[in-house]
Design a protein around this motif. Structure first.
Motif, PDB file in Angstrom:
ATOM      1  N   PRO A  79       0.818  -1.216   0.000  1.00  0.00           N
ATOM      2  CA  PRO A  79       0.000   0.000   0.000  1.00  0.00           C
ATOM      3  C   PRO A  79       0.851   1.264   0.000  1.00  0.00           C
ATOM      4  O   PRO A  79       1.916   1.320   0.611  1.00  0.00           O
ATOM      5  N   GLY A  80       0.388   2.268  -0.726  1.00  0.00           N
ATOM      6  CA  GLY A  80       1.065   3.557  -0.772  1.00  0.00           C
ATOM      7  C   GLY A  80       2.378   3.549  -1.523  1.00  0.00           C
ATOM      8  O   GLY A  80       3.173   4.460  -1.387  1.00  0.00           O
ATOM      9  N   GLY A 118      -9.138  -1.853  -4.187  1.00  0.00           N
ATOM     10  CA  GLY A 118      -8.361  -0.628  -4.317  1.00  0.00           C
ATOM     11  C   GLY A 118      -8.281  -0.170  -5.747  1.00  0.00           C
ATOM     12  O   GLY A 118      -9.081  -0.568  -6.590  1.00  0.00           O
ATOM     13  N   ARG A 162      -3.888   0.984  -1.864  1.00  0.00           N
ATOM     14  CA  ARG A 162      -4.001   0.220  -0.626  1.00  0.00           C
ATOM     15  C   ARG A 162      -3.874  -1.270  -0.872  1.00  0.00           C
ATOM     16  O   ARG A 162      -4.044  -1.746  -1.980  1.00  0.00           O
ATOM     17  N   GLY A 163      -3.554  -2.003   0.186  1.00  0.00           N
ATOM     18  CA  GLY A 163      -3.415  -3.451   0.106  1.00  0.00           C
ATOM     19  C   GLY A 163      -2.161  -3.850  -0.655  1.00  0.00           C
ATOM     20  O   GLY A 163      -1.340  -3.016  -1.018  1.00  0.00           O
TER      21      GLY A 163
END
Length: 176
Positions: A79-80, A118, A162-163
């Motif tokens: 994520p990110g 996401g 995300r994820g």
């Protein structure tokens, strides 16, 4: 584009603009919200604006696959995370110092094994745009066409919101 109730989907399309400067979007049934992001345009042969020439590869070429391990782009994306995908000078795409360097690619972005729902954002470099290029549900394999402009180093970036997901990128051709 097909979708189920409650889903959020992204789909890249190339459509002609009407003589009134508009496009039409048709919804077969039910009520839905529609967002349209214009990311570029093509001109016809009568244009004096110039433009790039499209070069098709003889077959689609996988340029990145996070399931294979090895380089940073070839491991699952958390994520990110933003990862750079180098294109120019690889697998038949000319380098940035060639007489006609690539300025953008036409490709396919596939997401598989996402741990949560996401979306990903594809961009050249610099400020990340707000619009998604592909939306996915937990566990679903999803694909969408991409046409990213290349940064001055011949790469483009992908951001995972995300994820954890596996990301595959196939190139069909490029604009020079």
């Amino acid at each position: 584009m097909n979708f189920q109730a409650g889903e959020t989907r992204a789909n890249r399309v190339i459509v002609p603009v009407g003589s009134d400067g508009r496009i039409n979007v048709y919804n077969a049934r039910g009520a839905t919200h529609v967002l349209v992001d214009v990311v570029g345009w093509f001109t016809d042969a009568s244009s004096t604006a110039g433009g790039a020439t499209y070069v098709s590869m003889s077959a689609p070429t996988r340029i990145s696959d996070s399931r294979t391990g090895g380089s940073a782009a070839n491991t699952p994306w958390g994520p990110g995370v933003t990862k750079s995908i180098p294109v120019a000078g690889r697998l038949g795409v000319p380098g940035m110092t060639s007489a006609n360097p690539p300025v953008a690619i036409v490709g396919n972005l596939t997401i598989t094994r996402p741990t949560v729902g996401g979306y990903l954002i594809v961009f050249a470099s610099g400020t990340r745009p707000l619009s998604s290029d592909i939306n996915f549900a937990k566990g679903a394999t999803t694909a969408n066409m991409i046409l990213p402009q290349l940064a001055s180093n011949g790469s483009f970036a992908i951001y995972n919101v995300r994820g954890t997901v596996d990301v595959l990128v196939d190139v069909y051709g490029w604009f020079a």
